[in-house]
Design a protein around this motif. Structure first.
Motif, short mmCIF file in Angstrom:
data_model
loop_
_atom_site.label_atom_id
_atom_site.label_comp_id
_atom_site.label_asym_id
_atom_site.label_seq_id
_atom_site.Cartn_x
_atom_site.Cartn_y
_atom_site.Cartn_z
N LYS A 1 32.38 9.81 38.66
CA LYS A 1 31.68 10.58 37.61
C LYS A 1 32.56 11.67 37.01
CE LYS A 1 27.46 8.93 37.57
NZ LYS A 1 26.20 9.08 36.91
N ASP B 1 21.71 13.74 46.72
CA ASP B 1 20.37 13.16 46.73
C ASP B 1 20.43 11.64 46.92
OD1 ASP B 1 19.30 15.63 46.40
OD2 ASP B 1 19.03 15.45 44.22
N LYS B 2 21.40 11.03 46.28
CA LYS B 2 21.49 9.56 46.29
C LYS B 2 21.78 9.03 47.70
CE LYS B 2 24.19 6.06 43.73
NZ LYS B 2 23.21 5.08 43.33
N ARG C 1 25.14 17.39 43.27
CA ARG C 1 23.71 17.30 43.58
C ARG C 1 23.21 15.85 43.52
NH1 ARG C 1 19.38 19.19 45.82
NH2 ARG C 1 20.00 21.30 45.39
N GLU C 2 23.60 15.13 42.46
CA GLU C 2 23.20 13.71 42.32
C GLU C 2 23.67 12.91 43.53
OE1 GLU C 2 24.10 13.62 37.66
OE2 GLU C 2 24.93 11.89 38.73
#
Ligand code: GLN
Length: 357
Positions: free
Chosen positions: A338, A52-53, A48-49
């Motif tokens: 990550k 969006d990024k 998700r991050e």
């Protein structure tokens, strides 16, 4: 602390341990996923991050040497992770079917290994990076093997020529069915892509004739180019593509169907080819920054493999100079970092920095 409080505390601890054990248990028993793979919530949050990024990133441009690709909506964007225990996390334009393009080369090489064994594929095609563009003529002339590796156009056309069959149609259907098994779903040709590419592929035909001059193509050159053009025009959505990668991450067993479609012994060879040449002359930079075997296609897809954990696929049509989707590279780099996927980092095997001291 009173005896009652102590007992209550013990009960709480026991429940906590039991819950943790239960959530680990299916993985431990099934042994389908690396014990150091990121947990579900973590994967979900990171996907998700990343989505969006990089969603509004507009760097790069669509491939235009194949007319169909030039008119694909460059805002399309999809991300999918499929794990070896068949969990799927996906976001964005996940139903859009784009042409698999060069990513097909990985799976035709896998099929050639199924049929001939990895040694013969290595002898006939090789596994050396060319350091040149994916469609380089000079690489064919200059390289001692001429074919280079199965993931540049020349090597890929030669790899397609290795697939056996009574006629072109039988060979093509065998390839298409094999891709479908790797994806865990039937796949189909995008006819418009095929027609668009077949009308403009003089360069690939030239490569095939050059290979013939060096005795490095193993069936009729133009027939092989035609089958190759079809395999590049197969449509996949980003989830199907991630599942194709997850089959490689899962020792050749499709995580959805449970079918063993690629021999386990071939998987390291396939991944080594991807590591050497999956992003063409961007492969060295990719290995440096991301450290995962991956493959790109000019249709805008990239799939990267985290062995024993899963695969991530991203679709975004805008490409860099080397022909690799810009968004896909950025998203995969972010997610891989990550989630400690980089294979060259001991963290990918669970050894965190400082843990050895
Ligand atoms: N079909 C394309 C070609 O032959 C595949 C190239 C790619 O995806 N890099 O040019």
């Amino acid at each position: 602390m009173s005896v009652m409080q102590l007992r209550a505390k013990r009960v709480v601890v026991a429940i906590f341990v039991a819950v943790n054990f239960l959530s680990e248990a299916p993985l431990a028993l099934g042994q389908k996923v690396s014990p150091v793979a990121a947990r579900r919530e973590q994967v979900q949050a990171v996907v998700r991050e990343a989505y969006d990024k990089f969603r509004s990133d507009t760097s790069g441009k669509n491939a235009d040497y194949i007319p169909y690709l030039a008119q694909v909506d460059s805002k399309l964007f999809g991300v999918a992770v499929v794990t070896t225990d068949n969990q799927t996390f996906s976001l964005g334009d996940i139903d859009y079917s784009f042409s698999i393009q060069s990513i097909s080369k990985v799976f035709t090489a896998a099929l050639a290994m199924e049929e001939l064994g990895a040694d013969k594929v290595f002898q006939r095609i090789g596994n050396e990076p060319t350091g040149r563009a994916f469609n380089s003529v000079n690489a064919v002339v200059d390289m001692p093997t001429h074919t280079g590796n199965p993931l540049v156009n020349a090597g890929a056309i030669a790899t397609t020529s290795l697939i056996s069959g009574q006629n072109a149609n039988e060979k093509w259907n065998k390839i298409l069915n094999f891709y479908g098994k790797v994806a865990g779903e039937k796949l189909a040709l995008i006819d418009q892509v095929y027609k668009s590419e077949a009308a403009t592929n003089a360069g690939n035909k030239a490569l095939s004739m050059l290979l013939a001059k060096y005795d490095r193509i193993y069936a009729d050159p133009f027939e092989s180019v035609d089958i190759y053009t079809k395999q590049c025009s197969v449509g996949v959505n980003v989830v199907q593509l991630a599942r194709m990668g997850a089959t490689l991450a899962n020792n050749g067993v499709n995580p959805k169907t449970g079918e063993k479609v690629i021999k386990s012994e071939d998987v390291p060879y396939i991944l080594s080819v991807m590591m050497m040449a999956g992003l063409y002359d961007g492969s060295g930079g990719w290995a440096w920054h991301v450290g995962l075997p991956a493959k790109s296609g000019v249709g805008g897809g990239i799939v990267a493999i985290a062995p024993g954990k899963g695969a991530i696929a991203v679709f975004g049509p805008r490409l860099d100079e080397a022909g690799n989707s810009v968004k896909a590279q950025r998203v995969i780099e972010y997610v891989a970092r990550k989630l400690d996927y980089n294979l060259f980092s001991p963290a990918s095997f669970g050894l965190k920095a400082g843990a050895t001291q």
